[in-house]
Write a protein that holds these residues in place. Structure first.
Motif, short mmCIF file in Angstrom:
data_model
loop_
_atom_site.label_atom_id
_atom_site.label_comp_id
_atom_site.label_asym_id
_atom_site.label_seq_id
_atom_site.Cartn_x
_atom_site.Cartn_y
_atom_site.Cartn_z
N ASP A 168 -18.23 8.64 -7.27
CA ASP A 168 -19.52 8.49 -7.96
C ASP A 168 -20.48 9.58 -7.50
O ASP A 168 -21.33 10.02 -8.27
N ILE A 169 -20.35 9.96 -6.24
CA ILE A 169 -21.23 10.99 -5.68
C ILE A 169 -20.38 11.99 -4.89
O ILE A 169 -19.55 11.59 -4.07
N ILE A 170 -20.60 13.28 -5.16
CA ILE A 170 -20.04 14.32 -4.28
C ILE A 170 -21.21 15.06 -3.66
O ILE A 170 -22.08 15.58 -4.38
N PHE A 171 -21.26 15.06 -2.35
CA PHE A 171 -22.25 15.86 -1.62
C PHE A 171 -21.61 17.17 -1.22
O PHE A 171 -20.45 17.19 -0.75
N THR A 172 -22.35 18.25 -1.34
CA THR A 172 -21.84 19.50 -0.79
C THR A 172 -23.02 20.39 -0.40
O THR A 172 -23.90 20.68 -1.20
N SER A 173 -23.08 20.73 0.88
CA SER A 173 -24.23 21.48 1.39
C SER A 173 -23.76 22.81 1.99
O SER A 173 -22.84 22.83 2.81
N GLU A 174 -24.39 23.89 1.55
CA GLU A 174 -24.12 25.24 2.07
C GLU A 174 -22.63 25.62 1.89
O GLU A 174 -21.97 26.07 2.82
N LEU A 181 -14.72 14.11 -9.77
CA LEU A 181 -15.97 13.39 -10.05
C LEU A 181 -15.74 12.41 -11.20
O LEU A 181 -15.14 12.77 -12.22
N ASP A 182 -16.22 11.18 -11.02
CA ASP A 182 -16.16 10.20 -12.10
C ASP A 182 -16.97 10.73 -13.29
O ASP A 182 -17.93 11.48 -13.11
N GLU A 183 -16.60 10.30 -14.49
CA GLU A 183 -17.29 10.91 -15.66
C GLU A 183 -18.79 10.63 -15.68
O GLU A 183 -19.56 11.39 -16.25
N SER A 184 -19.21 9.53 -15.01
CA SER A 184 -20.66 9.30 -14.93
C SER A 184 -21.20 9.64 -13.53
O SER A 184 -22.30 9.24 -13.17
N GLY A 185 -20.42 10.37 -12.75
CA GLY A 185 -20.81 10.69 -11.38
C GLY A 185 -21.76 11.88 -11.29
O GLY A 185 -22.10 12.52 -12.28
N ILE A 186 -22.19 12.15 -10.06
CA ILE A 186 -23.15 13.24 -9.83
C ILE A 186 -22.78 14.02 -8.57
O ILE A 186 -22.34 13.44 -7.57
N VAL A 187 -22.90 15.34 -8.68
CA VAL A 187 -22.73 16.21 -7.49
C VAL A 187 -24.13 16.57 -7.02
O VAL A 187 -24.96 17.01 -7.82
N TYR A 188 -24.41 16.34 -5.74
CA TYR A 188 -25.64 16.85 -5.14
C TYR A 188 -25.26 18.07 -4.31
O TYR A 188 -24.46 17.95 -3.36
#
Ligand SMILES: C[S@@+](CC[C@H](N)C(=O)[O-])C[C@H]1O[C@@H](n2cnc3c(N)ncnc32)[C@H](O)[C@@H]1O
Length: 317
Positions: free
Chosen positions: A235-241, A260-267
């Motif tokens: 549901d959420i993928i975090f990726t920093s730097e 990523l799920d089709e309604s998911g979000i990458v931050y």
């Protein structure tokens, strides 16, 4: 001894042009070819690190630090300078501790990708989560390029059902991410009980049941995860730097598009530009636009020092 910021070396005009041009090569990469790319000997294989014992019970001199941001729960992590000072005594089959120490470097491309320190965009993303009240209850979360793992740890503490941690280096996962997750594995741990007591907290099924730990290149991580049954979706993928090197954009984008799920979000949190390496938000946005799968939204801009951003990626309908 502090590691230096190699990213802060400005590019010459010629180098900058070269990097602009690399985007045209990247767009020729067939995103469907990940399976064959993953068998290439150049790509670091993905390993799943199984959790059997509390790694802190094996560490003699660890010094926990706490970060507190707004209303977020306190997050514990191993003190970086003590980590560096004791680095040569640690188990390190990849020898990245010795190499980074000898080269005074934050990054040795293809050898060590920077996971041993906490980068400032992680703090930007934590601040954004606090400001906007991002919630995790019942969510499946991937902390991609996790390093110390603070973003995934926060999700775990705030009710995520599943958090997977991925870093390029196995040493980072074993010596830093896993110990940090165990440091935070129980609220009562916040007072840092001695290792003997900690063992009782941490052998509870919580971590093995709710977390996964992976090291290796994104190009091998994706087929590795797609081989799992059931295939994970987040549901959420975090990726920093993680967008400093344009060479990695295709495999990074593939991880987003396939996991990523089709309604998911990458931050995604990033500096505007990574001097000396060449990637940055502009080139990454250009790449994402060419692939035409995701829309990118600017969520936050930070103008102190090097300009930084928090952005989201969601699937185009
Ligand atoms: C600069 S560090 C950032 C660490 C952490 N996210 C932070 O903000 O503190 C970049 C991270 O991206 C990951 N990374 C970079 N290139 C990668 C690649 N090609 N495959 C897998 N992981 C990669 C590494 O694991 C590394 O920890």
């Amino acid at each position: 001894m502090a590691f230096s910021f190699n990213f802060d070396i400005p590019l010459s005009a010629g180098e900058a042009n070269d990097k602009e041009n690399t985007i045209d090569q990247i767009k020729d990469v067939d995103l469907k070819c990940l399976e064959s790319r993953s068998t290439s000997s150049k790509i670091k294989e993905t390993i799943e690190h199984k959790v059997s014992i509390d790694p802190l019970s094996q560490m003699e001199n660890f010094v926990p630090e706490t970060i507190s941001i707004g209303s977020l729960p306190p997050l514990l992590y191993l003190n970086e300078s003590v980590f560096e000072e004791t680095s040569l005594d640690r188990e390190d089959t990849e020898e990245i501790l010795a190499k980074t120490s000898a080269q005074h470097s934050d990054l040795i491309s293809g050898v060590y990708e920077g996971g041993l320190k906490i980068w400032e965009c992680t703090y930007d993303l934590l601040n954004y989560i606090d400001d906007e009240g991002v919630t995790f209850k019942g969510k499946r979360v991937l902390d991609l390029g996790c390093g110390a793992g603070l973003l995934g740890i926060l999700a775990l503490k705030n009710g995520a059902t599943r958090v997977d941690f991925q870093d390029y280096n196995s040493t980072v996962i074993e010596q830093l991410t896993l110990p940090n997750v165990f440091l935070n594995c129980d609220e009562e741990d916040n007072n840092s009980p001695p290792p003997s007591k900690r063992k009782a907290f941490c052998t509870s099924p919580t971590i093995p049941d709710h977390c996964g730990f992976f090291s290796g290149d994104w190009g091998s991580f994706l087929p590795f995860m797609k081989n799992k049954t059931p295939e994970p979706k987040y549901d959420i993928i975090f990726t920093s730097e993680t967008i400093y090197n344009t060479d990695y954009y295709a495999s990074l984008h593939c991880v987003f598009s396939d996991l990523l799920d089709e309604s998911g979000i990458v931050y995604l949190a990033t500096k505007s530009h990574y001097f000396g390496v060449g990637g940055g938000l502009h080139l990454f946005e250009k790449f994402v636009d060419q692939e035409n799968l995701f829309k990118i939204k600017n969520l936050k801009e930070i103008n102190q020092g090097l300009k930084r951003h928090v952005v989201s990626l969601t699937f185009k309908k």
